[in-house]
Every structure is written in structure tokens, then in C-alpha cells.
Design an enzyme around this catalytic site. Structure first.
Site, mmCIF file in Angstrom:
data_model
loop_
_atom_site.group_PDB
_atom_site.id
_atom_site.type_symbol
_atom_site.label_atom_id
_atom_site.label_comp_id
_atom_site.label_asym_id
_atom_site.label_seq_id
_atom_site.Cartn_x
_atom_site.Cartn_y
_atom_site.Cartn_z
ATOM 1 N N ASN A 28 0.860 -1.189 0.000
ATOM 2 C CA ASN A 28 0.000 0.000 0.000
ATOM 3 C C ASN A 28 0.903 1.247 0.000
ATOM 4 O OD1 ASN A 28 -2.307 1.886 1.829
ATOM 5 N ND2 ASN A 28 -2.710 1.027 -0.160
ATOM 6 N N HIS A 33 7.111 5.796 1.202
ATOM 7 C CA HIS A 33 7.872 4.588 0.845
ATOM 8 C C HIS A 33 8.800 4.875 -0.343
ATOM 9 C CE1 HIS A 33 4.165 2.585 2.618
ATOM 10 N NE2 HIS A 33 5.122 1.969 3.265
ATOM 11 N N GLN A 149 10.178 1.608 16.114
ATOM 12 C CA GLN A 149 10.546 0.447 15.294
ATOM 13 C C GLN A 149 11.988 0.589 14.810
ATOM 14 O OE1 GLN A 149 8.035 -1.492 12.152
ATOM 15 N NE2 GLN A 149 9.229 -0.247 10.751
ATOM 16 N N SER A 181 0.878 7.815 5.634
ATOM 17 C CA SER A 181 0.765 6.480 6.245
ATOM 18 C C SER A 181 -0.263 5.684 5.460
ATOM 19 C CB SER A 181 0.289 6.637 7.694
ATOM 20 O OG SER A 181 -0.234 5.405 8.165
ATOM 21 N N SER A 182 -0.026 4.386 5.371
ATOM 22 C CA SER A 182 -1.005 3.535 4.686
ATOM 23 C C SER A 182 -2.355 3.598 5.386
ATOM 24 C CB SER A 182 -0.515 2.090 4.660
ATOM 25 O OG SER A 182 0.717 2.034 3.989
HETATM 26 O O1 PAF Z 1 7.216 -0.713 8.821
HETATM 27 C C1 PAF Z 1 6.675 -1.693 8.260
HETATM 28 O O2 PAF Z 1 6.066 -1.577 7.185
HETATM 29 C C2 PAF Z 1 6.786 -3.070 8.904
HETATM 30 O O3 PAF Z 1 6.760 -2.985 10.290
HETATM 31 C C3 PAF Z 1 8.024 -3.863 8.422
HETATM 32 C C4 PAF Z 1 9.318 -3.196 8.826
HETATM 33 C C5 PAF Z 1 7.973 -4.032 6.909
HETATM 34 C C6 PAF Z 1 8.018 -5.261 9.064
HETATM 35 O O4 PAF Z 1 6.867 -5.975 8.728
#
Ligand code: PAF
EC number: 6.3.2.1
Length: 274
Positions: A28, A33, A149, A181-182
Site C-alpha cells: 500500500n 515509501h 521500530q 501512512s497507509s
Molecule cells: O514498517 C513496516 O512496514 C513493517 O513494520 C516492516 C518493517 C515491513 C516489518 O513488517
């Protein structure tokens, strides 16, 4: 762009590819991205992206089933961005047997987002380590939008001595400041108009700290009250040290303000560095 779903095919395709830079995603894809893909290009010869919606990092009442899956549009965007190889495994490719070995991050997995999403960072760290072992990149790019993360992955990579440089990509925002954000796609028209309030409040906290306000808890509570008054349900607004996401000992040290709050059924997260 080559696309592979099997681990063996991907490994064969990546032999003699020079320096591999990896950008894992759950698909998505949006401009945030794509900016990570563009940054990746500067760190190596072959850019590998992955698309995999990782069940392990979703809680039982979270949006795994409704998470938007837009595979063909994602492929078009990645090809246009010059990505060389896409790894798009099925669940059977990545988890051919139940995953019983996990990466267990330390205390950081239980604070901030981890407090409200138990098991989330364990699921993220486990799939990222598995993807790293499959792709074997020399560098990997993760967005700063998911600040906690990024820290979990940096710490895991360092402590497990993985030979991978972790690069943090800047957050991409809409013109009104909302972090891309998705999950923004879940917002109604009225919620989308309201959503930039979160970033405005983070900016207000940053401005207040820069102006000398040292009572960070008061700033957090003021922002939470403003969100509540506007109809949001807030998990946290938190001023933390960039180094370890602990409470700040010194407001002049590098800080980050992180927030997670719900508009209707959509949970938005954002952060801003100071
Ligand atoms: O940030 C994300 O999209 C996810 O947490 C990742 C790093 C691809 C792991 O599934």
C-alpha cells in the site's frame, strides 16, 4: 524489476549483485515509501524491496485482515522508482511452518507503542531478522515515522552483530503536515481534515521546549487535553530522549516527541525530533 516470491529464487537472483540495499514494506505504498526507495539507491548497487503483511506483528483485534493490499499498483510504483528486485512472499513462503523462534526485544518493546500493542515489536523484529537473513543486504532503510521500530531494529542489528548498515529515512508529509501512512486511507473526509492537528501539537511542544519550557509532562498533558477536546482518544504524547526513548534527564539533550492517538477507528502515530 524482477519479482520473486520464493526464498530460493530470490537468493539465486541476488547472487553477484554487488552491494544490496533493502527496504522492507507491508505494501500500500505512498510517497513516503518511494522516498525510502530513492534513499536506498544512494547506499548501494541493487535496491531490493519487499511487500509482506506480517501477521506476527498484529494484535488479535488489530487491522491485519483489512490492511490495504494493493499489489499491482505497488509493483508499478516500485518499477517507476527504479527498484531492481521485489520480494513478495506469500505466508506459506515466509512461514512454511508455524514460527516458534522469535526475537524478543528488551524493555523497549513494552513502552510507548509497545504498551498499547503487546507483542508488536517482537513480531516486527522477528520478521525483519528473517527478511535480513533471506535478502542478506549490506544496508537497509526504515522510515523515521516508525521511530520506535527504527530503534528496535538498530539495537537488534548492533547487538546481534549483523553486518548491515541501518539508515533512517525522513518522514514525508502532506502539504498540511499529516505524516503519510497507509492507514490514512481509513480516515473519513472530516477525520482527514482534523488529522493534521497531531503534527501541529508536536510542533507546539517542540517550540515550547526550544523556548525554555522544561516541564515536559505539563506539555504532554496540554497536548493530550487538546486532542481529547477535538474528539481524539490518545494512547500517549511523550517527550523522550532520542538515544534510548527514556524520560528526558536534560531538556537540552537530543529529544523526540512521539504520539499515538485515535481519530474514530484510525490510530495515527507521529513524531518530531528536537
Ligand atoms: O514498517 C513496516 O512496514 C513493517 O513494520 C516492516 C518493517 C515491513 C516489518 O513488517
Amino acid at each position: 524489476m524482477q519479482t520473486h516470491s520464493s526464498i530460493a529464487d530470490l537468493r539465486a537472483a541476488l547472487q553477484q549483485r554487488g552491494r544490496v540495499v533493502f527496504v522492507p514494506t507491508m505494501g500500500n505504498l505512498h510517497a513516503g515509501h518511494i522516498s525510502l526507495m530513492e534513499q536506498a539507491r544512494a547506499h548501494g548497487d541493487t535496491v531490493v524491496a519487499s511487500i509482506f503483511v506480517n501477521r506476527l506483528q498484529f494484535g488479535p483485534n488489530e487491522d491485519f485482515d483489512k490492511y490495504p493490499r494493493t499489489f499491482q499498483a505497488d509493483c508499478d510504483k516500485l518499477a517507476a522508482a527504479g527498484v531492481d528486485v521485489l520480494f513478495a512472499p506469500t505466508e506459506a513462503d515466509l512461514y512454511p511452518e508455524p514460527q516458534e523462534y522469535f526475537v524478543e526485544p528488551p524493555g523497549i518493546q513494552n513502552v510507548l507503542d509497545g504498551e498499547f500493542r503487546p507483542g508488536h515489536f517482537r513480531g516486527v523484529a522477528t520478521v525483519v531478522l528473517k527478511l535480513f537473513n533471506i535478502v542478506q543486504p549490506q544496508a537497509a532503510v526504515f522510515g523515521k515515522k516508525d521511530y520506535q521500530q527504527l530503534m528496535v531494529i538498530r539495537n537488534m542489528t548492533r547487538q546481534l552483530a549483523l553486518p548491515i548498515a541501518i539508515v533512517g529515512g525522513e518522514t514525508v508529509r502532506a502539504a498540511d503536515g499529516l505524516a503519510l501512512s497507509s492507514r490514512n486511507g481509513y480516515l473519513s473526509e472530516a477525520e482527514r481534515a482534523e488529522a493534521p492537528r497531531l503534527y501541529r501539537l508536536l510542533n507546539e511542544i517542540r517550540a515550547a521546549i526550544r523556548a525554555g519550557q522544561a516541564d515536559t509532562v505539563k506539555l504532554e498533558n496540554t497536548a493530550i487535553a487538546a486532542l481529547t477536546a477535538a474528539g481524539w482518544k490518545t494512547d500517549y504524547v511523550a517527550v523522550r530522549q532520542q538515544a534510548d526513548l527514556a524520560m528526558p534527564k536534560d531538556v537540552n539533550a537530543p529529544l523526540v516527541v512521539l504520539a499515538a492517538s485515535r481519530l474514530g477507528t484510525t490510530r495515527l502515530i507521529d513524531n518530531i525530533e528536537i
